[in-house]
Design a protein around this motif. Structure first.
Motif, PDB file in Angstrom:
ATOM      1  N   ASP A   9       3.877  -8.290   0.092  1.00 19.99           N
ATOM      2  CA  ASP A   9       3.309  -9.206  -0.758  1.00 19.99           C
ATOM      3  C   ASP A   9       1.770  -8.901  -0.578  1.00 19.99           C
ATOM      4  OD1 ASP A   9       5.465 -10.303  -1.240  1.00 19.99           O
ATOM      5  OD2 ASP A   9       5.608 -11.657   0.672  1.00 19.99           O
ATOM      6  N   SER A  10       1.269  -8.488   0.532  1.00 25.39           N
ATOM      7  CA  SER A  10      -0.304  -8.420   0.477  1.00 25.39           C
ATOM      8  C   SER A  10      -0.836  -7.257  -0.294  1.00 25.39           C
ATOM      9  CB  SER A  10      -0.478  -7.922   2.055  1.00 25.39           C
ATOM     10  OG  SER A  10      -1.908  -7.528   2.153  1.00 25.39           O
ATOM     11  N   ALA A  11      -1.758  -7.630  -1.136  1.00 18.80           N
ATOM     12  CA  ALA A  11      -2.298  -6.678  -2.107  1.00 18.80           C
ATOM     13  C   ALA A  11      -3.226  -5.712  -1.399  1.00 18.80           C
ATOM     14  CB  ALA A  11      -3.383  -7.533  -3.042  1.00 18.80           C
ATOM     15  N   THR A  12      -3.590  -6.133  -0.121  1.00 12.81           N
ATOM     16  CA  THR A  12      -4.425  -5.188   0.638  1.00 12.81           C
ATOM     17  C   THR A  12      -3.630  -3.868   1.065  1.00 12.81           C
ATOM     18  OG1 THR A  12      -5.833  -6.757   1.501  1.00 12.81           O
ATOM     19  CG2 THR A  12      -5.857  -4.682   2.569  1.00 12.81           C
ATOM     20  N   ILE A  13      -2.098  -4.247   1.509  1.00 12.22           N
ATOM     21  CA  ILE A  13      -1.358  -3.161   2.043  1.00 12.22           C
ATOM     22  C   ILE A  13      -0.632  -2.351   0.869  1.00 12.22           C
ATOM     23  CG2 ILE A  13       0.957  -2.852   2.974  1.00 12.22           C
ATOM     24  CD1 ILE A  13       0.514  -5.226   4.752  1.00 12.22           C
ATOM     25  N   ARG A  14      -0.576  -3.069  -0.310  1.00 13.68           N
ATOM     26  CA  ARG A  14      -0.208  -2.216  -1.640  1.00 13.68           C
ATOM     27  C   ARG A  14      -1.161  -1.158  -1.908  1.00 13.68           C
ATOM     28  NH1 ARG A  14       1.519  -7.424  -3.301  1.00 13.68           N
ATOM     29  NH2 ARG A  14      -0.069  -7.456  -4.939  1.00 13.68           N
ATOM     30  N   GLN A  15      -2.512  -1.813  -1.820  1.00 17.45           N
ATOM     31  CA  GLN A  15      -3.477  -0.794  -2.237  1.00 17.45           C
ATOM     32  C   GLN A  15      -3.759   0.550  -1.387  1.00 17.45           C
ATOM     33  OE1 GLN A  15      -7.157  -2.697  -2.482  1.00 17.45           O
ATOM     34  NE2 GLN A  15      -8.391  -1.025  -3.862  1.00 17.45           N
ATOM     35  N   ALA A  16      -3.664   0.020  -0.251  1.00 14.75           N
ATOM     36  CA  ALA A  16      -3.657   0.962   1.025  1.00 14.75           C
ATOM     37  C   ALA A  16      -2.509   2.040   0.711  1.00 14.75           C
ATOM     38  CB  ALA A  16      -3.609   0.614   2.203  1.00 14.75           C
ATOM     39  N   LEU A  17      -1.273   1.654   0.320  1.00 16.93           N
ATOM     40  CA  LEU A  17      -0.264   2.461   0.343  1.00 16.93           C
ATOM     41  C   LEU A  17      -0.189   3.497  -1.110  1.00 16.93           C
ATOM     42  CD1 LEU A  17       2.909   0.201   1.448  1.00 16.93           C
ATOM     43  CD2 LEU A  17       1.285   2.075   2.740  1.00 16.93           C
ATOM     44  N   GLU A  18      -0.839   3.011  -2.170  1.00 17.14           N
ATOM     45  CA  GLU A  18      -1.039   3.496  -3.405  1.00 17.14           C
ATOM     46  C   GLU A  18      -2.069   4.442  -3.011  1.00 17.14           C
ATOM     47  OE1 GLU A  18      -2.605   0.763  -6.251  1.00 17.14           O
ATOM     48  OE2 GLU A  18      -0.563  -0.150  -6.435  1.00 17.14           O
ATOM     49  N   GLN A  19      -3.062   4.538  -2.418  1.00 14.38           N
ATOM     50  CA  GLN A  19      -4.163   5.521  -2.076  1.00 14.38           C
ATOM     51  C   GLN A  19      -3.421   6.414  -1.015  1.00 14.38           C
ATOM     52  OE1 GLN A  19      -7.241   3.369   0.152  1.00 14.38           O
ATOM     53  NE2 GLN A  19      -8.047   2.656  -1.733  1.00 14.38           N
ATOM     54  N   LEU A  20      -2.625   6.231  -0.005  1.00 14.57           N
ATOM     55  CA  LEU A  20      -1.847   7.150   0.607  1.00 14.57           C
ATOM     56  C   LEU A  20      -0.813   7.946  -0.193  1.00 14.57           C
ATOM     57  CD1 LEU A  20      -1.332   8.367   3.570  1.00 14.57           C
ATOM     58  CD2 LEU A  20       0.544   6.266   3.697  1.00 14.57           C
ATOM     59  N   THR A  21      -0.129   7.512  -1.162  1.00 17.90           N
ATOM     60  CA  THR A  21       0.629   8.129  -1.883  1.00 17.90           C
ATOM     61  C   THR A  21      -0.106   8.934  -2.483  1.00 17.90           C
ATOM     62  OG1 THR A  21       2.400   6.261  -2.165  1.00 17.90           O
ATOM     63  CG2 THR A  21       2.354   7.947  -3.850  1.00 17.90           C
ATOM     64  N   TYR A  40       6.421   3.803   6.621  1.00 26.52           N
ATOM     65  CA  TYR A  40       6.147   3.444   8.080  1.00 26.52           C
ATOM     66  C   TYR A  40       4.472   2.980   8.141  1.00 26.52           C
ATOM     67  CZ  TYR A  40      10.179   6.110   9.938  1.00 26.52           C
ATOM     68  OH  TYR A  40      11.547   6.570  10.462  1.00 26.52           O
ATOM     69  N   THR A  41       3.907   3.367   7.483  1.00 26.15           N
ATOM     70  CA  THR A  41       2.377   3.010   7.008  1.00 26.15           C
ATOM     71  C   THR A  41       2.328   1.418   6.984  1.00 26.15           C
ATOM     72  OG1 THR A  41       1.708   5.146   6.699  1.00 26.15           O
ATOM     73  CG2 THR A  41       0.034   3.451   6.084  1.00 26.15           C
ATOM     74  N   GLY A  42       3.244   0.899   5.877  1.00 29.31           N
ATOM     75  CA  GLY A  42       3.360  -0.376   5.538  1.00 29.31           C
ATOM     76  C   GLY A  42       3.738  -1.264   6.466  1.00 29.31           C
ATOM     77  N   TYR A  43       4.571  -0.680   7.420  1.00 23.69           N
ATOM     78  CA  TYR A  43       5.077  -1.527   8.392  1.00 23.69           C
ATOM     79  C   TYR A  43       4.158  -1.542   9.483  1.00 23.69           C
ATOM     80  CZ  TYR A  43       8.361  -3.071  12.289  1.00 23.69           C
ATOM     81  OH  TYR A  43       8.725  -3.725  13.553  1.00 23.69           O
ATOM     82  N   PHE A  44       3.181  -0.701   9.790  1.00 19.75           N
ATOM     83  CA  PHE A  44       1.953  -0.696  10.663  1.00 19.75           C
ATOM     84  C   PHE A  44       0.932  -1.765  10.255  1.00 19.75           C
ATOM     85  CE2 PHE A  44      -2.188   0.982  11.343  1.00 19.75           C
ATOM     86  CZ  PHE A  44      -2.397   0.679  12.541  1.00 19.75           C
TER      87      PHE A  44
END
Length: 330
Positions: A9-21, A40-44
């Motif tokens: 749900d967190s926009a911050t996490i979604r943005q971080a995972l997009e960058q990681l991808t 795994y990164t999202g869980y952290f």
């Protein structure tokens, strides 16, 4: 079955995972690896967010707390280390973007993980016999014998077999240039390297390059498939197969289908043969007995010396013992 990608749900996490991808994609990681590291990164990041801990302010002690959290939740040491790998990738990305000064997960590995060398390794004599006894009766088996030699003498992987080109073979210097291979799910890629060919490999390779391979190409282009047990592919990529050292006799650029019957043939010569990874592990274990560990690391194409060290503990009494990874955590 399609593998799950977790959503947050967190926009911050979604943005971080997009960058990681995007970062891992540019590093040529396989899609499944990118999915796993993202999960795994999202869980952290979700754990850090619940503790009101900004990801860019995470320090080493915070990661120790996270490890204890994972242990309390019943995660195995092996899985925890995989999750730490994902975190290292994430912070390496941030460091390169100059969003953090250093990677807090650098060198953080949970002690007690054992990566097993495949069991039932073959001896040097058994490896030699696979090559010497492999019968050549037609163009297919002549090609296969070349591949067997590269498996039992140079310890190439099946992925590397598919990457080899004719220009990678230098008969004048009796060497093989193995190109760098990309990362695939569950393991890293391998470094490129130049390996010596055995004397017994030279003549078969020369005959394959000058006679057998051109004959196969001519048969494919002229639609002569008298020795072909499988169907002709819908479309033949002539440009690709003309560059490859190995290709299917039905005209396919992929040799995956050719490797399965090859391993069956080898298991008939020696019932102890199971798969190509076993052959590679057997060769590397033999190298460890002859050379220093750094040379073996180069010959095997390992990116990390740790990958090589696990073969160092394989010995005559117990071939399945491996070196534990070191870290203060117990």
């Amino acid at each position: 079955m399609r593998k799950r990608v977790y959503e947050y749900d967190s926009a911050t996490i979604r943005q971080a995972l997009e960058q990681l991808t995007d970062y891992l994609g540019k590093k040529h990681y396989a899609p499944d690896s990118i999915r796993m590291y993202g999960n795994y990164t999202g869980y952290f990041l979700a754990w850090a967010e619940r503790d009101n801990l900004p990801a860019r302010e995470v320090r080493y002690p915070d990661l120790l707390s996270y490890i204890h959290h994972l242990q309390d939740s019943g995660r195995s040491a092996r899985q925890i280390n995989m999750m730490l790998v994902a975190i290292r990738h994430y912070y390496t990305m941030l460091a390169r973007k100059k969003q953090v000064k250093k990677n807090p997960a650098s060198g953080l590995i949970l002690r007690g993980v054992v990566q097993a060398v495949p069991s039932d390794l073959l001896s040097r004599d058994e490896l030699d016999q696979l090559y010497e006894r492999y019968p050549v009766v037609n163009l297919r088996s002549a090609r296969n014998k070349i591949m067997v030699g590269l498996l039992v003498y140079q310890a190439v992987t099946t992925q590397e077999l598919s990457l080899l080109r004719t220009e990678h073979v230098n008969l004048a210097s009796a060497t093989l240039q193995v190109p760098e291979s990309k990362r695939i799910t569950g393991q890293g890629g391998l470094k490129g390297r130049v390996l010596k060919l055995q004397a017994s490999q030279i003549l078969p390779l020369q005959e394959y390059l000058t006679v057998g391979r051109p004959q196969i190409l001519d048969d494919i282009s002229s639609d002569r498939y008298f020795y072909r047990p499988t169907r002709k592919p819908a479309k033949i990529d002539y440009e690709a197969i003309q560059q490859q050292l190995f290709f299917s006799l039905n005209g396919s650029a992929s040799i995956k289908a050719s490797l399965k019957p090859l391993m069956v043939d080898l298991s008939k010569l020696n019932p102890s043969v199971k798969h190509a990874k076993q052959l590679r592990a057997s060769v590397i274990t033999e190298w460890v007995k002859q050379y220093d560990i750094r040379r073996v690391q180069y010959l095997a194409g390992h990116n990390s010396i740790t990958s090589t060290q696990r073969y160092q503990s394989a010995n005559l009494e117990e071939l399945q013992e491996v070196v534990s990874l070191h870290h203060p955590l117990q």
